[in-house]
Design an enzyme around this catalytic site. Sequence first.
Site, PDB file in Angstrom:
ATOM      1  N   LYS A  78      -1.662  -1.224  -7.913  1.00 19.39           N
ATOM      2  CA  LYS A  78      -1.491  -1.893  -6.665  1.00 19.39           C
ATOM      3  C   LYS A  78      -2.885  -2.259  -6.005  1.00 19.39           C
ATOM      4  O   LYS A  78      -3.694  -1.569  -6.039  1.00 19.39           O
ATOM      5  CB  LYS A  78      -0.477  -1.195  -5.786  1.00 19.39           C
ATOM      6  CG  LYS A  78      -0.259  -1.816  -4.388  1.00 19.39           C
ATOM      7  CD  LYS A  78       0.562  -0.691  -3.793  1.00 19.39           C
ATOM      8  CE  LYS A  78       1.468  -1.298  -2.505  1.00 19.39           C
ATOM      9  NZ  LYS A  78       2.291  -0.714  -1.694  1.00 19.39           N
ATOM     10  N   SER A 153       6.696  -2.319  -0.375  1.00 19.01           N
ATOM     11  CA  SER A 153       5.594  -3.762  -0.581  1.00 19.01           C
ATOM     12  C   SER A 153       5.019  -3.296  -1.974  1.00 19.01           C
ATOM     13  O   SER A 153       4.162  -4.171  -2.302  1.00 19.01           O
ATOM     14  CB  SER A 153       4.660  -3.083   0.550  1.00 19.01           C
ATOM     15  OG  SER A 153       3.924  -1.880   0.224  1.00 19.01           O
ATOM     16  N   SER A 177       7.990   2.312   0.082  1.00 22.56           N
ATOM     17  CA  SER A 177       7.279   1.397  -0.924  1.00 22.56           C
ATOM     18  C   SER A 177       7.179   1.471  -2.336  1.00 22.56           C
ATOM     19  O   SER A 177       6.892   0.535  -3.014  1.00 22.56           O
ATOM     20  CB  SER A 177       6.135   0.798  -0.328  1.00 22.56           C
ATOM     21  OG  SER A 177       6.098   0.335   1.066  1.00 22.56           O
TER      22      SER A 177
END
EC number: 6.3.5.7
Length: 486
Positions: A78, A153, A177
Amino acid sequence: MKLHELTIQQASGLLQNKEISSRELTRAVLDRIEAVDARIGAYLTVDAEGAMAQAEAADQRLAAGNAVPLTGIPLGIKDLLCTRGLRTTCASRILENFIPPYDATVITRLKAADAVLVGKLNMDEFAMGSTTEHSGFQVTRNPWNLDCIPGGSSGGSAAAVAADMCLGALGSDTGGSIRQPASHCGVVGIKPTYGRVSRYGLVAFASSLDQVGPLGKSVTDCAILLDAIAGHDPKDSTSVPEPVPDFSDIATDGLAGVVVGIPREYSTAQGLDPQVGRAIEAAVKTIESLGARCVEVSLPHTDRAVAAYYVIAPSEASSNLARYDGVKYGFRDKTQSDLMQMYRSTRSQGFGPEVQRRIIIGTYALSAGYYDAYYGKASQIRTLIRNDFTTAFESCDAILSPVAPTPAYPIGETLDDPLTMYLSDIFTLSANLAGIPGISVPCGFSDAGLPIGLQIMGRHFNEAMLFRIARQFEGEAGINERKPPL
């Protein structure tokens, strides 16, 4: 089976038996990215040259007989974890060209385990969002239906794993997330206990809630990844010096003696899709058939969790993001000569609408005269929620719930309705407020063929129980044998 479709566990066995090389495996993953990512948009940066060099080094370790489970395994990261020499943007224009001079501790540990880092994955800007539509660069699409969101996210991480564009990935979880995109994309994702994994080098959103964790194609893959990144780190003052068990060596002999709790309040939550409700009921019956005993528990302050979270998280975000002012690093509007105008223009252009919304909410909540009324009150509710879980775990070993109230929904559906997007976190953010671990494991599909996830939450630092239940359920349900129709 094609090389890019392998799980970490399968690939590691083939690598260590010298049936394949890391260069072949990494090339297969890079070819897969080239073939499908134009339709999905999971990657912000692909480091093909660096990945092949790491694969070459991993093959040398394998040849020397010094391999560990992650040696030569291609992973995605990420894009809010600092990677030395590799762009780290947080999916924000304000950090578009930021190249960190150091690695996050989890990256250092993956490199020490000889993993191959393929690239950086899309996300909602600064992890503020639940759809990965709030990226400053691109929208990520759900591999199961390209018209739907992948969740967020960590939507890029979940979509990349689901679409076989990496064998596993790291994400971060502030209010769900990791678990929510894992649920929407049909993969496994775990948010460890706060303090289990170092946050050093994780660009902060809400420091008291953020936690790094893995996403994988199976429960065992997530356990292998957590084995590599967990443990005390003196560079992170919130890291806890707690012993780390071998998560990949968890008992697989049934669930006899295990007690699981079903929260009374979750079954009556507003907005729960009947398809999700039926999938969870079926999952509970499967877990009972494996020997577990189900009991009803109560989490009476659940209805206050969303409100408390959306005061605490934006308040911490407004403080953390104050550093992006165009002076020290990141984007700067050089057309402005006046200092205050430069600040205003830099932040207005550099941050997207959702980040600006949360900064304004947080700044208001922390402003003089309002702290006690908002942040102080929200912190009191947080304590009540944590106490709810402590009481519930006196009568059970783990708690079962949906991950999200609905399957993935069409892209654009909540762009003009942020409150609906915030409410979609209702089943996940309580775990962040309490600091406990939670895992999402696939448990079914909607009528439209979209994945549905089961959430299992446990006591602080008892991820081993979550892996035990999830692995037993995964083996019995056989859900993750299906692949998205790409």
